[in-house]
Design a protein around this motif. Structure first.
Motif, PDB file in Angstrom:
ATOM      1  N   PHE A 155      -4.452  -8.930  11.332  1.00 26.71           N
ATOM      2  CA  PHE A 155      -3.199  -8.261  11.004  1.00 26.71           C
ATOM      3  C   PHE A 155      -2.164  -9.242  10.464  1.00 26.71           C
ATOM      4  CE2 PHE A 155       0.966  -6.488  11.858  1.00 26.71           C
ATOM      5  CZ  PHE A 155       0.823  -5.227  11.311  1.00 26.71           C
ATOM      6  N   ASP A 156      -1.683  -8.956   9.263  1.00 26.53           N
ATOM      7  CA  ASP A 156      -0.597  -9.728   8.662  1.00 26.53           C
ATOM      8  C   ASP A 156       0.299  -8.771   7.891  1.00 26.53           C
ATOM      9  OD1 ASP A 156      -1.150 -12.591   9.274  1.00 26.53           O
ATOM     10  OD2 ASP A 156      -3.015 -12.178   8.197  1.00 26.53           O
ATOM     11  N   ILE A 157       1.576  -9.049   7.901  1.00 22.61           N
ATOM     12  CA  ILE A 157       2.535  -8.275   7.118  1.00 22.61           C
ATOM     13  C   ILE A 157       2.998  -9.136   5.944  1.00 22.61           C
ATOM     14  CG2 ILE A 157       4.905  -7.392   7.128  1.00 22.61           C
ATOM     15  CD1 ILE A 157       3.035  -5.417   8.251  1.00 22.61           C
ATOM     16  N   HIS A 158       3.055  -8.522   4.769  1.00 22.38           N
ATOM     17  CA  HIS A 158       3.427  -9.252   3.563  1.00 22.38           C
ATOM     18  C   HIS A 158       4.640  -8.596   2.910  1.00 22.38           C
ATOM     19  CE1 HIS A 158      -0.558 -11.179   3.847  1.00 22.38           C
ATOM     20  NE2 HIS A 158      -0.988  -9.965   4.150  1.00 22.38           N
ATOM     21  N   GLU A 159       5.437  -9.400   2.256  1.00 22.07           N
ATOM     22  CA  GLU A 159       6.587  -8.895   1.504  1.00 22.07           C
ATOM     23  C   GLU A 159       6.184  -8.749   0.034  1.00 22.07           C
ATOM     24  OE1 GLU A 159       9.466  -8.076   2.794  1.00 22.07           O
ATOM     25  OE2 GLU A 159       9.133  -8.827   4.834  1.00 22.07           O
ATOM     26  N   ARG A 160       6.400  -7.555  -0.514  1.00 18.72           N
ATOM     27  CA  ARG A 160       6.114  -7.324  -1.925  1.00 18.72           C
ATOM     28  C   ARG A 160       7.305  -6.636  -2.576  1.00 18.72           C
ATOM     29  NH1 ARG A 160      -0.267  -6.156  -2.989  1.00 18.72           N
ATOM     30  NH2 ARG A 160       0.534  -5.827  -5.081  1.00 18.72           N
ATOM     31  N   ILE A 161       7.340  -6.700  -3.890  1.00 17.82           N
ATOM     32  CA  ILE A 161       8.376  -6.022  -4.665  1.00 17.82           C
ATOM     33  C   ILE A 161       7.781  -4.751  -5.255  1.00 17.82           C
ATOM     34  CG2 ILE A 161       9.974  -6.181  -6.609  1.00 17.82           C
ATOM     35  CD1 ILE A 161      10.661  -8.054  -4.323  1.00 17.82           C
ATOM     36  N   CYS A 162       8.437  -3.637  -5.028  1.00 12.66           N
ATOM     37  CA  CYS A 162       7.948  -2.371  -5.568  1.00 12.66           C
ATOM     38  C   CYS A 162       8.039  -2.403  -7.094  1.00 12.66           C
ATOM     39  CB  CYS A 162       8.764  -1.203  -5.023  1.00 12.66           C
ATOM     40  SG  CYS A 162       8.260   0.400  -5.700  1.00 12.66           S
ATOM     41  N   ASP A 202      -3.530  -9.285  -3.807  1.00 11.79           N
ATOM     42  CA  ASP A 202      -4.319  -8.062  -3.931  1.00 11.79           C
ATOM     43  C   ASP A 202      -3.919  -7.366  -5.229  1.00 11.79           C
ATOM     44  OD1 ASP A 202      -5.240  -5.313  -3.689  1.00 11.79           O
ATOM     45  OD2 ASP A 202      -5.600  -5.757  -1.574  1.00 11.79           O
ATOM     46  N   PRO A 203      -4.866  -7.109  -6.133  1.00 13.14           N
ATOM     47  CA  PRO A 203      -4.509  -6.558  -7.452  1.00 13.14           C
ATOM     48  C   PRO A 203      -4.127  -5.085  -7.445  1.00 13.14           C
ATOM     49  CG  PRO A 203      -6.891  -6.748  -7.259  1.00 13.14           C
ATOM     50  CD  PRO A 203      -6.312  -7.370  -6.014  1.00 13.14           C
ATOM     51  N   ARG A 204      -4.288  -4.395  -6.322  1.00 15.81           N
ATOM     52  CA  ARG A 204      -3.982  -2.968  -6.303  1.00 15.81           C
ATOM     53  C   ARG A 204      -2.486  -2.711  -6.512  1.00 15.81           C
ATOM     54  NH1 ARG A 204      -7.767  -1.558  -1.144  1.00 15.81           N
ATOM     55  NH2 ARG A 204      -7.164  -3.707  -0.653  1.00 15.81           N
ATOM     56  N   ILE A 205      -2.175  -1.565  -7.089  1.00 16.59           N
ATOM     57  CA  ILE A 205      -0.786  -1.174  -7.337  1.00 16.59           C
ATOM     58  C   ILE A 205      -0.217  -0.597  -6.048  1.00 16.59           C
ATOM     59  CG2 ILE A 205       0.749   0.269  -8.718  1.00 16.59           C
ATOM     60  CD1 ILE A 205      -1.553   0.409 -10.813  1.00 16.59           C
ATOM     61  N   VAL A 206       0.795  -1.256  -5.502  1.00 14.52           N
ATOM     62  CA  VAL A 206       1.376  -0.829  -4.231  1.00 14.52           C
ATOM     63  C   VAL A 206       2.854  -0.513  -4.442  1.00 14.52           C
ATOM     64  CG1 VAL A 206       1.712  -1.399  -1.801  1.00 14.52           C
ATOM     65  CG2 VAL A 206      -0.235  -2.368  -3.040  1.00 14.52           C
ATOM     66  N   TYR A 207       3.246   0.708  -4.095  1.00 15.23           N
ATOM     67  CA  TYR A 207       4.642   1.135  -4.185  1.00 15.23           C
ATOM     68  C   TYR A 207       5.263   1.146  -2.787  1.00 15.23           C
ATOM     69  CZ  TYR A 207       4.099   3.014  -8.981  1.00 15.23           C
ATOM     70  OH  TYR A 207       3.898   3.173 -10.330  1.00 15.23           O
ATOM     71  N   CYS A 208       6.571   1.075  -2.740  1.00 12.03           N
ATOM     72  CA  CYS A 208       7.251   1.377  -1.484  1.00 12.03           C
ATOM     73  C   CYS A 208       6.988   2.851  -1.170  1.00 12.03           C
ATOM     74  CB  CYS A 208       8.745   1.093  -1.591  1.00 12.03           C
ATOM     75  SG  CYS A 208       9.636   2.200  -2.708  1.00 12.03           S
ATOM     76  N   GLU A 209       7.156   3.242   0.072  1.00  8.47           N
ATOM     77  CA  GLU A 209       6.764   4.606   0.449  1.00  8.47           C
ATOM     78  C   GLU A 209       7.543   5.690  -0.291  1.00  8.47           C
ATOM     79  OE1 GLU A 209       5.151   7.086   4.236  1.00  8.47           O
ATOM     80  OE2 GLU A 209       5.733   5.000   4.453  1.00  8.47           O
ATOM     81  N   PRO A 210       8.869   5.578  -0.466  1.00  2.69           N
ATOM     82  CA  PRO A 210       9.578   6.629  -1.217  1.00  2.69           C
ATOM     83  C   PRO A 210       9.055   6.796  -2.642  1.00  2.69           C
ATOM     84  CG  PRO A 210      11.142   5.315   0.036  1.00  2.69           C
ATOM     85  CD  PRO A 210       9.827   4.614   0.132  1.00  2.69           C
ATOM     86  N   CYS A 211       8.776   5.686  -3.317  1.00  2.00           N
ATOM     87  CA  CYS A 211       8.269   5.784  -4.691  1.00  2.00           C
ATOM     88  C   CYS A 211       6.854   6.347  -4.718  1.00  2.00           C
ATOM     89  CB  CYS A 211       8.309   4.412  -5.367  1.00  2.00           C
ATOM     90  SG  CYS A 211       9.980   3.863  -5.801  1.00  2.00           S
ATOM     91  N   TYR A 212       6.058   5.963  -3.739  1.00  3.54           N
ATOM     92  CA  TYR A 212       4.694   6.504  -3.656  1.00  3.54           C
ATOM     93  C   TYR A 212       4.734   8.025  -3.499  1.00  3.54           C
ATOM     94  CZ  TYR A 212       0.261   7.814  -1.477  1.00  3.54           C
ATOM     95  OH  TYR A 212      -0.913   8.451  -1.155  1.00  3.54           O
ATOM     96  N   LEU A 213       5.583   8.498  -2.603  1.00  2.00           N
ATOM     97  CA  LEU A 213       5.651   9.938  -2.359  1.00  2.00           C
ATOM     98  C   LEU A 213       6.137  10.691  -3.595  1.00  2.00           C
ATOM     99  CD1 LEU A 213       7.075   9.948   1.282  1.00  2.00           C
ATOM    100  CD2 LEU A 213       4.737  10.458   0.552  1.00  2.00           C
ATOM    101  N   LYS A 214       7.068  10.107  -4.330  1.00  4.78           N
ATOM    102  CA  LYS A 214       7.525  10.748  -5.567  1.00  4.78           C
ATOM    103  C   LYS A 214       6.401  10.820  -6.595  1.00  4.78           C
ATOM    104  CE  LYS A 214      12.338   9.206  -5.102  1.00  4.78           C
ATOM    105  NZ  LYS A 214      13.370   8.288  -5.654  1.00  4.78           N
ATOM    106  N   GLU A 215       5.551   9.806  -6.587  1.00  2.00           N
ATOM    107  CA  GLU A 215       4.489   9.717  -7.588  1.00  2.00           C
ATOM    108  C   GLU A 215       3.376  10.728  -7.335  1.00  2.00           C
ATOM    109  OE1 GLU A 215       2.840   7.755 -11.035  1.00  2.00           O
ATOM    110  OE2 GLU A 215       4.804   7.598 -10.078  1.00  2.00           O
ATOM    111  N   VAL A 216       3.042  10.952  -6.058  1.00  2.24           N
ATOM    112  CA  VAL A 216       1.844  11.747  -5.767  1.00  2.24           C
ATOM    113  C   VAL A 216       2.142  13.174  -5.320  1.00  2.24           C
ATOM    114  CG1 VAL A 216       0.559   9.680  -5.131  1.00  2.24           C
ATOM    115  CG2 VAL A 216       1.699  10.998  -3.343  1.00  2.24           C
ATOM    116  N   VAL A 217       3.358  13.470  -4.905  1.00  4.15           N
ATOM    117  CA  VAL A 217       3.642  14.815  -4.382  1.00  4.15           C
ATOM    118  C   VAL A 217       4.108  15.726  -5.511  1.00  4.15           C
ATOM    119  CG1 VAL A 217       5.107  16.138  -2.835  1.00  4.15           C
ATOM    120  CG2 VAL A 217       4.158  13.967  -2.096  1.00  4.15           C
TER     121      VAL A 217
END
Length: 578
Positions: free
Chosen positions: A541-548, A563-578
């Motif tokens: 377990f590790d926590i990392h700081e990233r920029i959305c 990690d090459p995957r596209i990671v959004y902050c949770e609010p932006c992720y929810l806007k993208e997929v909902v």
């Protein structure tokens, strides 16, 4: 209330009184294995005081490693039964020093574990005495729940029916090669729950007639989905919600969709491999939220679901007020658990339907056990193995209640003075070498040289001899299309040259492939399951700081920066997929 262990309690109180804590009430420590610094929070200190155990000397990651080293999840071998002399399938290697019995005998009343009892010797290490007991007493070839039906070749599972080569699973039926919960008619699934009719689905829930789907929920009649919810009749899609008849994330009419699907023959291995590669490329376009948690209130970790107040835990559900747990359902007020369900007020254990267990493995329907293996329906036992329905036992010897507490006080006080009490079992007690343990399936624990440096046993594993003189064929010679596979395949031994393993197909499996038009797999089942585990990623377990990349804010995530995957902050992720 008068203490039942006055000498031990006095010594432990003196230990806590002498601790030098920081201004918050916590303490930084150095892991005695890795040398890394780790912090014990003030609430952790209070938990250890309540549990009456000293502070840990290993970091959370190394505590995970140590417990995982005791589990062989899916490597099975042919060994000779010490009970009957017959060859049996076992989770122990052929050169095991343990006495392996058929599980049906081991689970029966045909023997009495108290016959193997030993008298505690205060002049010898507790752990060495316990190790001697484990070597003398029989162990089951596989942990097959007596309540399971026609599921002999399964391990560490509960209430299965018609399952084969299934591990760490619960209440599933007609499943093969994987890890399931409440699932039916599925093959090559991992972390699949409440699903029916699936193939190669990964960490998904409530799927029906879905194939090669990952991290998806409530989907039907679909192929190659990633992070989709409530979708049906979709093919090769990511991040969809409440969609129907989509192909490559684009909507089609019902007739056009069905015509496209009809043209694709996934029963041909070359075609299936082509789409699997395209699916891997498509997943790179998917957006990810910071972690895989769902309804995790005031909790940190990954795959924490419907839980509250869980700290640095992974793969836990319906749990609360717990920390550093790795796998399990309904864990309450417990720390450092390694799997199980319905556990309360416990520590450094793996258990089912139990309360107050400490430093135990495979405890079931028990309470107030310490340093025990394989005990069921027991209470107030210490250092015991394979007991059922017992109380007040030490090293498998029966004592009166008064004698028990008097000796327990002496044992725990000495263990505390010797630096043994509060530590999990040392690695030399593990029933398997490290290179066979489930730890090897997780990134961060799969370095054999590091494990050897920390004192874990690494051994050459002799091959199990195949006593059947059936024809052996290489995987590469198998028919590419399932339509060209005859039942003669059932009489052949298949050699997976790439992974140097032999295996067989069974009729239930081949019939499934034919019915759902799936090609014969090109790798052996053990390697396929191992790859599924590695696909799940690390449990360190590790926590990392990233920029959305969407809004530019900084956020915390389980995905490292490289990690090459596209990671959004949770609010932006929810806007993208909902």
């Amino acid at each position: 209330m008068i203490s039942k262990t006055p000498k031990f309690d006095k010594a432990l109180d003196e230990y806590f009184a002498g601790l030098k804590l920081d201004e918050k009430g916590g303490q930084w420590r150095i892991c005695r294995f890795s040398g890394e610094k780790f912090y014990i929070r003030p609430e952790d200190v209070e938990f250890y005081k309540r549990m009456r155990v000293p502070l840990p000397t290993l970091s959370p990651n190394e505590r995970h490693r140590l417990k995982l080293a005791f589990f062989n999840s899916f490597n099975l071998f042919k060994v000779k039964s010490a009970y009957s002399g017959k060859t049996v399938i076992a989770a122990a290697p052929p050169n095991t020093p343990y006495k392996i019995w058929e599980h049906k005998i081991w689970f029966s009343d045909a023997w009495d574990p108290l016959d193997y009892g030993k008298t505690y010797d205060e002049n010898e290490s507790f752990f060495k005495q316990f190790h001697t007991l484990t070597l003398d007493i029989p162990r089951p070839d596989l942990y097959v729940d007596p309540a399971s039906v026609n599921s002999d070749y399964t391990h560490n599972s509960l209430k299965l029916k018609n399952c084969y080569f299934v591990f760490e699973s619960v209440e599933s039926e007609d499943c093969l090669y994987g890890v399931y919960a409440y699932t039916k008619n599925s093959i090559d699934g991992f972390g699949l729950e409440n699903s029916d009719t699936s193939y190669a689905d990964f960490i998904s829930f409530h799927l029906y007639n879905c194939f090669w789907c990952e991290h998806s929920r409530n989907c039907q009649n679909s192929y190659f989905l990633y992070d989709c919810r409530s979708c049906e009749y979709c093919f090769m899609c990511v991040n969809l919600r409440n969609k129907k008849y989509h192909f490559l994330n684009k909507p089609l009419g019902k007739e056009e969709y069905e015509a496209k699907i009809k043209e694709i023959n996934l029963g041909n291995r070359e075609v299936a491999e082509k789409y699997k590669k395209e699916f891997e490329e498509l997943k790179k376009q998917a957006v990810h939220k910071p972690d895989h948690n769902e309804k995790a209130i005031n909790s940190t970790g990954d795959y924490v679901t419907n839980s509250r107040n869980c700290f640095e835990s992974s793969i836990v559900r319906d749990s609360e007020n717990s920390a550093y747990c790795l796998g399990g359902f309904k864990i309450r007020d417990s720390y450092h658990m390694a799997g199980g369900t319905n556990i309360e007020a416990s520590y450094e254990s793996q258990a089912v339907n139990s309360y107050g267990v400490k430093f135990c493995l495979w405890a079931e329907e028990s309470r107030d056990l310490e340093y025990c293996f394989d005990c069921s329906k027991c209470e107030n036992c210490f250092g015991c193995v394979s007991l059922k329905n017992k109380k007040f036992c030490i090293f498998n010897e029966q004592y009166s209640e008064e004698e028990y507490w008097k000796l327990i006080d002496k044992i725990k006080a000495k263990m505390l003075a010797d630096g043994e009490y509060g530590e999990f079992f040392p690695s030399y007690i593990a029933p398997i070498p490290y290179n066979l343990s489930i730890a090897m399936s997780y990134v961060g624990y799969d370095n054999i040289e590091t494990a050897k440096q920390y004192g874990y046993a690494i051994e050459e594993i002799p091959e199990s001899k195949d006593e059947v003189a059936d024809e052996t064929v290489e995987v590469e010679t198998l028919p590419a299309d399932i339509k060209n596979v005859s039942d003669n395949i059932l009489n052949k031994i298949i050699f997976d040259k790439k992974n140097n393993r032999k295996f067989r197909f069974i009729k239930t499996e081949v019939d499934f492939y034919r019915k759902y038009n799936i090609p014969l797999p090109a790798e052996n089942p053990t390697t396929r399951i191992e790859n599924m585990r590695k696909k799940a990623g690390t449990i360190k377990f590790d926590i990392h700081e990233r920029i959305c990349p969407k809004c530019g804010i900084e956020f915390e995530t389980v995905y490292p920066l490289d990690d090459p995957r596209i990671v959004y902050c949770e609010p932006c992720y929810l806007k993208e997929v909902v």
